[in-house]
Write a protein that holds these residues in place. Sequence first.
Motif, PDB file in Angstrom:
ATOM      1  N   VAL A  36      32.973 -97.770 -46.887  1.00  0.00           N
ATOM      2  CA  VAL A  36      33.653 -97.612 -48.171  1.00  0.00           C
ATOM      3  C   VAL A  36      32.644 -97.302 -49.280  1.00  0.00           C
ATOM      4  CG1 VAL A  36      34.958 -98.855 -49.939  1.00  0.00           C
ATOM      5  CG2 VAL A  36      35.638 -99.027 -47.537  1.00  0.00           C
ATOM      6  N   GLU A  37      31.526 -98.028 -49.287  1.00  0.00           N
ATOM      7  CA  GLU A  37      30.522 -97.802 -50.326  1.00  0.00           C
ATOM      8  C   GLU A  37      29.876 -96.433 -50.178  1.00  0.00           C
ATOM      9  OE1 GLU A  37      26.653-100.002 -52.388  1.00  0.00           O
ATOM     10  OE2 GLU A  37      27.720-100.979 -50.724  1.00  0.00           O
ATOM     11  N   ALA A  38      29.588 -96.044 -48.928  1.00  0.00           N
ATOM     12  CA  ALA A  38      28.953 -94.746 -48.701  1.00  0.00           C
ATOM     13  C   ALA A  38      29.857 -93.605 -49.142  1.00  0.00           C
ATOM     14  CB  ALA A  38      28.589 -94.590 -47.227  1.00  0.00           C
ATOM     15  N   MET A  39      31.149 -93.695 -48.849  1.00  0.00           N
ATOM     16  CA  MET A  39      32.067 -92.640 -49.258  1.00  0.00           C
ATOM     17  C   MET A  39      32.161 -92.547 -50.774  1.00  0.00           C
ATOM     18  SD  MET A  39      35.214 -92.479 -46.518  1.00  0.00           S
ATOM     19  CE  MET A  39      35.765 -94.158 -46.724  1.00  0.00           C
ATOM     20  N   ALA A  40      32.067 -93.703 -51.439  1.00  0.00           N
ATOM     21  CA  ALA A  40      32.107 -93.697 -52.905  1.00  0.00           C
ATOM     22  C   ALA A  40      30.862 -93.045 -53.493  1.00  0.00           C
ATOM     23  CB  ALA A  40      32.250 -95.123 -53.424  1.00  0.00           C
ATOM     24  N   MET A  41      29.726 -93.183 -52.811  1.00  0.00           N
ATOM     25  CA  MET A  41      28.457 -92.649 -53.300  1.00  0.00           C
ATOM     26  C   MET A  41      28.245 -91.189 -52.915  1.00  0.00           C
ATOM     27  SD  MET A  41      25.809 -95.751 -52.483  1.00  0.00           S
ATOM     28  CE  MET A  41      24.450 -94.751 -53.106  1.00  0.00           C
ATOM     29  N   ALA A  42      28.820 -90.752 -51.804  1.00  0.00           N
ATOM     30  CA  ALA A  42      28.519 -89.426 -51.261  1.00  0.00           C
ATOM     31  C   ALA A  42      28.970 -88.324 -52.216  1.00  0.00           C
ATOM     32  CB  ALA A  42      29.184 -89.245 -49.907  1.00  0.00           C
ATOM     33  N   PRO A  43      28.114 -87.311 -52.450  1.00  0.00           N
ATOM     34  CA  PRO A  43      28.459 -86.213 -53.361  1.00  0.00           C
ATOM     35  C   PRO A  43      29.175 -85.065 -52.664  1.00  0.00           C
ATOM     36  CG  PRO A  43      26.185 -86.001 -52.696  1.00  0.00           C
ATOM     37  CD  PRO A  43      26.717 -87.235 -51.995  1.00  0.00           C
ATOM     38  N   ILE A  44      29.730 -85.318 -51.485  1.00  0.00           N
ATOM     39  CA  ILE A  44      30.475 -84.303 -50.742  1.00  0.00           C
ATOM     40  C   ILE A  44      31.856 -84.865 -50.426  1.00  0.00           C
ATOM     41  CG2 ILE A  44      28.404 -83.226 -49.790  1.00  0.00           C
ATOM     42  CD1 ILE A  44      28.837 -84.752 -47.224  1.00  0.00           C
ATOM     43  N   PRO A  45      32.829 -84.020 -50.077  1.00  0.00           N
ATOM     44  CA  PRO A  45      34.188 -84.516 -49.844  1.00  0.00           C
ATOM     45  C   PRO A  45      34.260 -85.528 -48.698  1.00  0.00           C
ATOM     46  CG  PRO A  45      34.179 -82.124 -50.058  1.00  0.00           C
ATOM     47  CD  PRO A  45      32.747 -82.542 -49.964  1.00  0.00           C
ATOM     48  N   THR A  46      35.028 -86.578 -48.913  1.00  0.00           N
ATOM     49  CA  THR A  46      35.276 -87.614 -47.909  1.00  0.00           C
ATOM     50  C   THR A  46      36.771 -87.935 -47.911  1.00  0.00           C
ATOM     51  OG1 THR A  46      34.917 -89.426 -49.481  1.00  0.00           O
ATOM     52  CG2 THR A  46      32.979 -88.604 -48.279  1.00  0.00           C
ATOM     53  N   PRO A  47      37.262 -88.635 -46.886  1.00  0.00           N
ATOM     54  CA  PRO A  47      38.688 -88.965 -46.869  1.00  0.00           C
ATOM     55  C   PRO A  47      39.080 -89.889 -48.029  1.00  0.00           C
ATOM     56  CG  PRO A  47      37.708 -89.259 -44.693  1.00  0.00           C
ATOM     57  CD  PRO A  47      36.581 -89.058 -45.652  1.00  0.00           C
ATOM     58  N   GLU A  48      40.289 -89.710 -48.518  1.00  0.00           N
ATOM     59  CA  GLU A  48      40.811 -90.601 -49.551  1.00  0.00           C
ATOM     60  C   GLU A  48      41.149 -91.958 -48.943  1.00  0.00           C
ATOM     61  OE1 GLU A  48      44.725 -91.076 -52.481  1.00  0.00           O
ATOM     62  OE2 GLU A  48      44.493 -89.304 -51.185  1.00  0.00           O
ATOM     63  N   ILE A  49      40.681 -93.027 -49.580  1.00  0.00           N
ATOM     64  CA  ILE A  49      41.035 -94.377 -49.143  1.00  0.00           C
ATOM     65  C   ILE A  49      42.408 -94.715 -49.710  1.00  0.00           C
ATOM     66  CG2 ILE A  49      40.429 -96.824 -49.235  1.00  0.00           C
ATOM     67  CD1 ILE A  49      37.496 -95.978 -49.493  1.00  0.00           C
ATOM     68  N   LEU A  50      43.377 -94.919 -48.832  1.00  0.00           N
ATOM     69  CA  LEU A  50      44.743 -95.226 -49.259  1.00  0.00           C
ATOM     70  C   LEU A  50      44.910 -96.709 -49.559  1.00  0.00           C
ATOM     71  CD1 LEU A  50      46.645 -92.968 -46.709  1.00  0.00           C
ATOM     72  CD2 LEU A  50      46.048 -92.450 -49.078  1.00  0.00           C
ATOM     73  N   TRP A  51      44.397 -97.540 -48.683  1.00  0.00           N
ATOM     74  CA  TRP A  51      44.400 -98.983 -48.909  1.00  0.00           C
ATOM     75  C   TRP A  51      43.481 -99.652 -47.891  1.00  0.00           C
ATOM     76  CZ3 TRP A  51      46.142-101.367 -44.480  1.00  0.00           C
ATOM     77  CH2 TRP A  51      47.069-100.672 -43.684  1.00  0.00           C
ATOM     78  N   ARG A  52      43.151-100.903 -48.198  1.00  0.00           N
ATOM     79  CA  ARG A  52      42.330-101.671 -47.286  1.00  0.00           C
ATOM     80  C   ARG A  52      42.835-103.105 -47.223  1.00  0.00           C
ATOM     81  NH1 ARG A  52      35.829-103.233 -47.612  1.00  0.00           N
ATOM     82  NH2 ARG A  52      35.730-104.192 -45.531  1.00  0.00           N
ATOM     83  N   LYS A  53      43.098-103.562 -46.020  1.00  0.00           N
ATOM     84  CA  LYS A  53      43.496-104.945 -45.778  1.00  0.00           C
ATOM     85  C   LYS A  53      42.783-105.389 -44.509  1.00  0.00           C
ATOM     86  CE  LYS A  53      47.487-108.024 -45.399  1.00  0.00           C
ATOM     87  NZ  LYS A  53      48.975-108.121 -45.367  1.00  0.00           N
ATOM     88  N   PRO A  54      41.595-106.006 -44.648  1.00  0.00           N
ATOM     89  CA  PRO A  54      40.780-106.331 -43.474  1.00  0.00           C
ATOM     90  C   PRO A  54      41.607-107.002 -42.377  1.00  0.00           C
ATOM     91  CG  PRO A  54      39.623-106.892 -45.484  1.00  0.00           C
ATOM     92  CD  PRO A  54      41.013-106.501 -45.887  1.00  0.00           C
ATOM     93  N   PRO A  55      41.384-106.526 -41.129  1.00  0.00           N
ATOM     94  CA  PRO A  55      40.334-105.599 -40.675  1.00  0.00           C
ATOM     95  C   PRO A  55      40.737-104.124 -40.678  1.00  0.00           C
ATOM     96  CG  PRO A  55      41.456-106.475 -38.775  1.00  0.00           C
ATOM     97  CD  PRO A  55      42.134-107.097 -39.971  1.00  0.00           C
ATOM     98  N   VAL A  56      41.765-103.729 -41.439  1.00  0.00           N
ATOM     99  CA  VAL A  56      42.277-102.362 -41.382  1.00  0.00           C
ATOM    100  C   VAL A  56      41.904-101.598 -42.646  1.00  0.00           C
ATOM    101  CG1 VAL A  56      44.322-100.916 -41.104  1.00  0.00           C
ATOM    102  CG2 VAL A  56      44.232-103.160 -39.991  1.00  0.00           C
ATOM    103  N   LEU A  57      41.424-100.364 -42.440  1.00  0.00           N
ATOM    104  CA  LEU A  57      41.150 -99.433 -43.517  1.00  0.00           C
ATOM    105  C   LEU A  57      42.020 -98.213 -43.295  1.00  0.00           C
ATOM    106  CD1 LEU A  57      39.364 -98.467 -45.948  1.00  0.00           C
ATOM    107  CD2 LEU A  57      37.800 -97.518 -44.231  1.00  0.00           C
ATOM    108  N   ALA A  58      42.830 -97.854 -44.288  1.00  0.00           N
ATOM    109  CA  ALA A  58      43.731 -96.707 -44.178  1.00  0.00           C
ATOM    110  C   ALA A  58      43.154 -95.520 -44.942  1.00  0.00           C
ATOM    111  CB  ALA A  58      45.107 -97.056 -44.715  1.00  0.00           C
ATOM    112  N   LEU A  59      43.016 -94.396 -44.258  1.00  0.00           N
ATOM    113  CA  LEU A  59      42.436 -93.189 -44.840  1.00  0.00           C
ATOM    114  C   LEU A  59      43.392 -92.018 -44.682  1.00  0.00           C
ATOM    115  CD1 LEU A  59      38.869 -93.484 -43.239  1.00  0.00           C
ATOM    116  CD2 LEU A  59      39.495 -94.082 -45.589  1.00  0.00           C
ATOM    117  N   ALA A  60      43.410 -91.152 -45.683  1.00  0.00           N
ATOM    118  CA  ALA A  60      44.217 -89.929 -45.585  1.00  0.00           C
ATOM    119  C   ALA A  60      43.507 -88.925 -44.691  1.00  0.00           C
ATOM    120  CB  ALA A  60      44.440 -89.342 -46.971  1.00  0.00           C
ATOM    121  N   ALA A  61      44.284 -88.176 -43.939  1.00  0.00           N
ATOM    122  CA  ALA A  61      43.718 -87.128 -43.087  1.00  0.00           C
ATOM    123  C   ALA A  61      43.119 -86.027 -43.944  1.00  0.00           C
ATOM    124  CB  ALA A  61      44.799 -86.555 -42.180  1.00  0.00           C
ATOM    125  N   LEU A  62      42.043 -85.440 -43.457  1.00  0.00           N
ATOM    126  CA  LEU A  62      41.427 -84.300 -44.134  1.00  0.00           C
ATOM    127  C   LEU A  62      42.127 -83.008 -43.716  1.00  0.00           C
ATOM    128  CD1 LEU A  62      37.640 -85.145 -43.695  1.00  0.00           C
ATOM    129  CD2 LEU A  62      38.901 -85.131 -45.853  1.00  0.00           C
TER     130      LEU A  62
END
Length: 242
Positions: A36-62
């Motif tokens: 999650v932190e790396a995607m926030a820092m990366a200057p290139i496109p990454t998947p959109e984080i839809l929600w997070r409820k440990p242990p599950v992370l939901a991401l939008a498809a690219l």
Amino acid sequence: MKEIEVVVAHRERATLRVGDVFLKIDADQTRTDAEVEAMAMAPIPTPEILWRKPPVLALAALPGTALGRLGEPSTASSAAWAAAGAAVRTLHDAPLPPWPGRSLDEIASELDGECEWLVSNGVLPTDVVTRNRRVAEAALRPWTPVFTHGDLQVTHVFVDGDDVTGVIDWSEASRGDALFDLATLTLGHEERLGDVLAGYGTDVDLDVIRAWWSLRSLRTARWLIEHGFDPEPELAVLRSRR
């Protein structure tokens, strides 16, 4: 109701696809924290984080499709591979993430253990392992750390036509060797290295790229076998080294 597709599943983590949503389930939440932190820092496109409820992370498809697949010819254009190289260069030029990667000593120690395992379990002939261990030595040198993805497999880069639409699976991101990312991206697709480097835009040491091809394959084979995956593409890379 949409069908559930199991993208990958093993003892440590699983990824499911439900429509245009990917659900990543990880037993180690520190990996998810890093992703999650790396995607926030990366200057290139990454998947959109839809929600997070440990242990599950939901991401939008690219949008688009993966640049290729290890062990299969890539149908992506030369321009798409060059665009991937340019995206990697943008990442490597970004400010460093706060967490370190593996040290040279850790990598060398792990490599020796993996080589011993491959021989003692009859996975590869001794001469193939010895030859690749010798080639891999060139990667074990000091490097200037950059922001690396850490697992930049060709299936983790998505393109639409000639454009990169995003990069997935950031849990291994850290400070590391730029040439490791370039080698991981082109593993098994050596004929595409020139396109990637054209987009990357700077000279690199090709012997070190080749060294990382051998080193990554030597380090990965046992993990693939023990987690129920086919190691043949990586073993084919090792057999091809001269």
